[in-house]
Write an enzyme that holds these catalytic residues in place. Sequence first.
Site, short mmCIF file in Angstrom:
data_model
loop_
_atom_site.label_atom_id
_atom_site.label_comp_id
_atom_site.label_asym_id
_atom_site.label_seq_id
_atom_site.Cartn_x
_atom_site.Cartn_y
_atom_site.Cartn_z
CG ASN A 110 10.19 -107.43 5.95
OD1 ASN A 110 11.11 -108.19 5.63
ND2 ASN A 110 9.85 -106.39 5.22
CG HIS A 112 11.54 -101.88 3.60
ND1 HIS A 112 11.46 -102.60 2.43
CD2 HIS A 112 11.56 -100.58 3.24
CE1 HIS A 112 11.42 -101.76 1.41
NE2 HIS A 112 11.48 -100.52 1.87
CB SER A 139 11.21 -99.65 8.97
OG SER A 139 11.38 -98.32 8.53
CG ASP A 148 7.82 -103.13 2.03
OD1 ASP A 148 8.20 -104.13 2.66
OD2 ASP A 148 8.24 -102.85 0.90
C1 GAR Z 1 18.46 -106.06 3.57
O1 GAR Z 1 18.95 -104.78 3.27
C2 GAR Z 1 16.97 -106.01 3.86
O2 GAR Z 1 16.59 -104.84 4.54
C3 GAR Z 1 16.40 -106.05 2.47
O3 GAR Z 1 17.18 -106.97 1.78
C4 GAR Z 1 18.51 -106.96 2.34
C5 GAR Z 1 18.86 -108.38 2.69
O4 GAR Z 1 20.22 -108.47 3.05
N1 GAR Z 1 15.03 -106.43 2.49
C6 GAR Z 1 14.13 -105.97 1.64
O5 GAR Z 1 14.38 -105.16 0.76
C7 GAR Z 1 12.73 -106.50 1.86
N2 GAR Z 1 11.78 -105.71 1.16
P1 GAR Z 1 20.77 -109.72 3.81
O6 GAR Z 1 20.36 -110.96 2.99
O7 GAR Z 1 22.25 -109.53 3.78
O8 GAR Z 1 20.19 -109.74 5.17
#
Ligand code: GAR
Length: 204
Positions: A110, A112, A139, A148
């Site tokens: 994942n 984060h 991360s 997480d």
């Molecule tokens: C990203 O910033 C990712 O790190 C976060 O959601 C966004 C997705 O953007 N993920 C989380 O917060 C997971 N806990 P994207 O759809 O443009 O890749």
Amino acid sequence: MTAGKRAVAVLISGRGSNLRALIAAAAADDYPARIALVLSNKPEAEGLEIARAAGIATLVIESRGKARAEFDTEMDAALKARGIELICLAGFMRLLTTEFVQAWYGRMINIHPSLLPAFKGTDVHARVVASGVRFTGCSVHFVSPEMDEGPIIAQAVVPVPPDATADNVAEAVLEQEHTLYPQALRLLAEGRLVIEGQRVRIRP
Ligand code: GAR
């Protein structure tokens, strides 16, 4: 050239910019993984269009109104049926059952948008700015049953200037995410990551 490449499913719920970065990286001949499936729990996820435009198979399994175990069982069957070997969560905003996580442990990662273990959960950038920290980042970690908290594979650091807003921190972190996630998936697909408790050793 797809022979010998590990089959990856990218799980999304929304925009899909990390998905786009993974697709771009996987286009290189020497990249050890191919994006074989993009799975969304939301039919309206914009990332599905990115996948379709790249000619990648998509699948929607709606999670709304479904028990967690039922959804995860359906997803697990779909992934196995397609020969998926590795999973990347990329903005997949749905908690997974312990059973599903354990079944894929060591093969599911994942990204984060914080320097874990700080700022787990959602609404990360607003909390980062409000906290006054001078550095944040992103991360990539193995997914474990606690949200997480899995072993960390890679991190990138982003400075937080005193006048930062949540929006400009989000933008700067996202740019780093797009470099970090393909690098981490490469290491995983090359079989170079060794989980030792909470630590991840990278084989040369
Ligand atoms: C990203 O910033 C990712 O790190 C976060 O959601 C966004 C997705 O953007 N993920 C989380 O917060 C997971 N806990 P994207 O759809 O443009 O890749």
